[in-house]
Write a protein that holds these residues in place. Sequence first.
Motif, PDB file in Angstrom:
ATOM      1  N   LYS A 111      -7.040  -6.571  -6.960  1.00  7.53           N
ATOM      2  CA  LYS A 111      -5.707  -6.965  -7.390  1.00  7.53           C
ATOM      3  C   LYS A 111      -4.661  -6.373  -6.444  1.00  7.53           C
ATOM      4  N   ALA A 112      -3.736  -7.221  -5.980  1.00 10.92           N
ATOM      5  CA  ALA A 112      -2.661  -6.754  -5.084  1.00 10.92           C
ATOM      6  C   ALA A 112      -1.443  -6.364  -5.897  1.00 10.92           C
ATOM      7  N   ASP A 113      -0.763  -5.327  -5.455  1.00 15.92           N
ATOM      8  CA  ASP A 113       0.418  -4.876  -6.184  1.00 15.92           C
ATOM      9  C   ASP A 113       1.647  -5.752  -5.873  1.00 15.92           C
ATOM     10  N   ARG A 114       1.529  -6.651  -4.854  1.00 16.83           N
ATOM     11  CA  ARG A 114       2.609  -7.571  -4.520  1.00 16.83           C
ATOM     12  C   ARG A 114       1.997  -8.913  -4.142  1.00 16.83           C
ATOM     13  N   SER A 115       2.708  -9.947  -4.485  1.00 16.71           N
ATOM     14  CA  SER A 115       2.253 -11.301  -4.130  1.00 16.71           C
ATOM     15  C   SER A 115       2.978 -11.851  -2.899  1.00 16.71           C
ATOM     16  N   SER A 116       4.084 -11.211  -2.494  1.00 19.63           N
ATOM     17  CA  SER A 116       4.839 -11.664  -1.318  1.00 19.63           C
ATOM     18  C   SER A 116       5.375 -10.449  -0.572  1.00 19.63           C
ATOM     19  N   VAL A 117       5.165 -10.432   0.756  1.00 14.79           N
ATOM     20  CA  VAL A 117       5.616  -9.316   1.589  1.00 14.79           C
ATOM     21  C   VAL A 117       6.165  -9.849   2.911  1.00 14.79           C
ATOM     22  N   ALA A 118       6.915  -9.012   3.600  1.00 11.03           N
ATOM     23  CA  ALA A 118       7.380  -9.358   4.946  1.00 11.03           C
ATOM     24  C   ALA A 118       6.254  -9.079   5.921  1.00 11.03           C
ATOM     25  N   ALA A 119       6.354  -9.613   7.143  1.00  8.29           N
ATOM     26  CA  ALA A 119       5.332  -9.394   8.160  1.00  8.29           C
ATOM     27  C   ALA A 119       5.159  -7.908   8.399  1.00  8.29           C
ATOM     28  N   TRP A 120       3.999  -7.456   8.422  1.00 13.60           N
ATOM     29  CA  TRP A 120       3.600  -6.080   8.645  1.00 13.60           C
ATOM     30  C   TRP A 120       4.133  -5.105   7.585  1.00 13.60           C
ATOM     31  N   GLN A 121       4.454  -5.669   6.450  1.00 18.09           N
ATOM     32  CA  GLN A 121       4.864  -4.803   5.337  1.00 18.09           C
ATOM     33  C   GLN A 121       3.612  -4.332   4.563  1.00 18.09           C
ATOM     34  N   GLN A 122       3.591  -3.093   4.290  1.00 17.20           N
ATOM     35  CA  GLN A 122       2.398  -2.518   3.612  1.00 17.20           C
ATOM     36  C   GLN A 122       2.408  -2.849   2.117  1.00 17.20           C
ATOM     37  N   PHE A 123       1.242  -3.182   1.614  1.00 21.26           N
ATOM     38  CA  PHE A 123       1.019  -3.368   0.183  1.00 21.26           C
ATOM     39  C   PHE A 123      -0.344  -2.767  -0.166  1.00 21.26           C
ATOM     40  N   ARG A 124      -0.610  -2.763  -1.423  1.00 20.77           N
ATOM     41  CA  ARG A 124      -1.817  -2.052  -1.871  1.00 20.77           C
ATOM     42  C   ARG A 124      -2.706  -2.982  -2.686  1.00 20.77           C
ATOM     43  N   ILE A 125      -4.041  -2.870  -2.433  1.00 18.35           N
ATOM     44  CA  ILE A 125      -5.049  -3.604  -3.213  1.00 18.35           C
ATOM     45  C   ILE A 125      -5.915  -2.572  -3.929  1.00 18.35           C
ATOM     46  N   THR A 126      -6.060  -2.750  -5.225  1.00 16.56           N
ATOM     47  CA  THR A 126      -6.893  -1.839  -6.043  1.00 16.56           C
ATOM     48  C   THR A 126      -7.887  -2.669  -6.859  1.00 16.56           C
ATOM     49  N   GLY A 127      -8.893  -1.971  -7.370  1.00 18.06           N
ATOM     50  CA  GLY A 127      -9.875  -2.670  -8.190  1.00 18.06           C
ATOM     51  C   GLY A 127     -10.933  -1.730  -8.738  1.00 18.06           C
TER      52      GLY A 127
END
Length: 196
Positions: A111-127
């Motif tokens: 599961k991603a903590d964000r569905s939309s990000v800017a280019a090279w913007q960090q987001f997190r995937i957990t599970g």
Amino acid sequence: MLKNTRGIRFAAAGSLAAAVLVGTLGTAASAVAAPAPTPVPNKTVTLSPGTEGPATQPTKPGTEGPATQPTKPGTQGPATQPTKPGTELPNDKPKPVVTVPAAKAANLTAKADRSSVAAWQQFRITGKATGLKAGTKLTVQQYQAKSKKWVSLPASTTVNKDGSYGIRVKLGLKGANKLRLAGGKLVSNTVNVTVR
């Protein structure tokens, strides 16, 4: 005549003495050699009721000694008693059945903590990883539409002791991106992240 008379007297006296002696010896002999008295035959005596002696009384029922009493049912020793159901030796008892819980099906979620990000913007995937040992390596994969293949990205993490995991990701390809985690012959569900 006088001589003869003296001789007769002596002869008479000797005869008397001999008779006395013979009588005495006969009495002694009869006393010594007297035959045993003839036994008197036993007479049958009828005793009145209630006058019997203890030795002649008939044995009353129930007064026999313990050695002559008949063995009552159920008085046999333990070795001769039949074995009751359920009294078998411990080794003959059925072993308890141990129920082993069924192993949970292996599964991997993402599961991603964000569905939309800017280019090279960090987001997190957990599970959560089920059926995988702690320390199992998990790699992020991206679906490439041109080749229609899943390609591994240079981003990976490991499964924690409680089965959880988390990883930080950066994407530079604009548009819709399909991501997933793979490890230990398992793949997670697809995560959709759009890069603006």
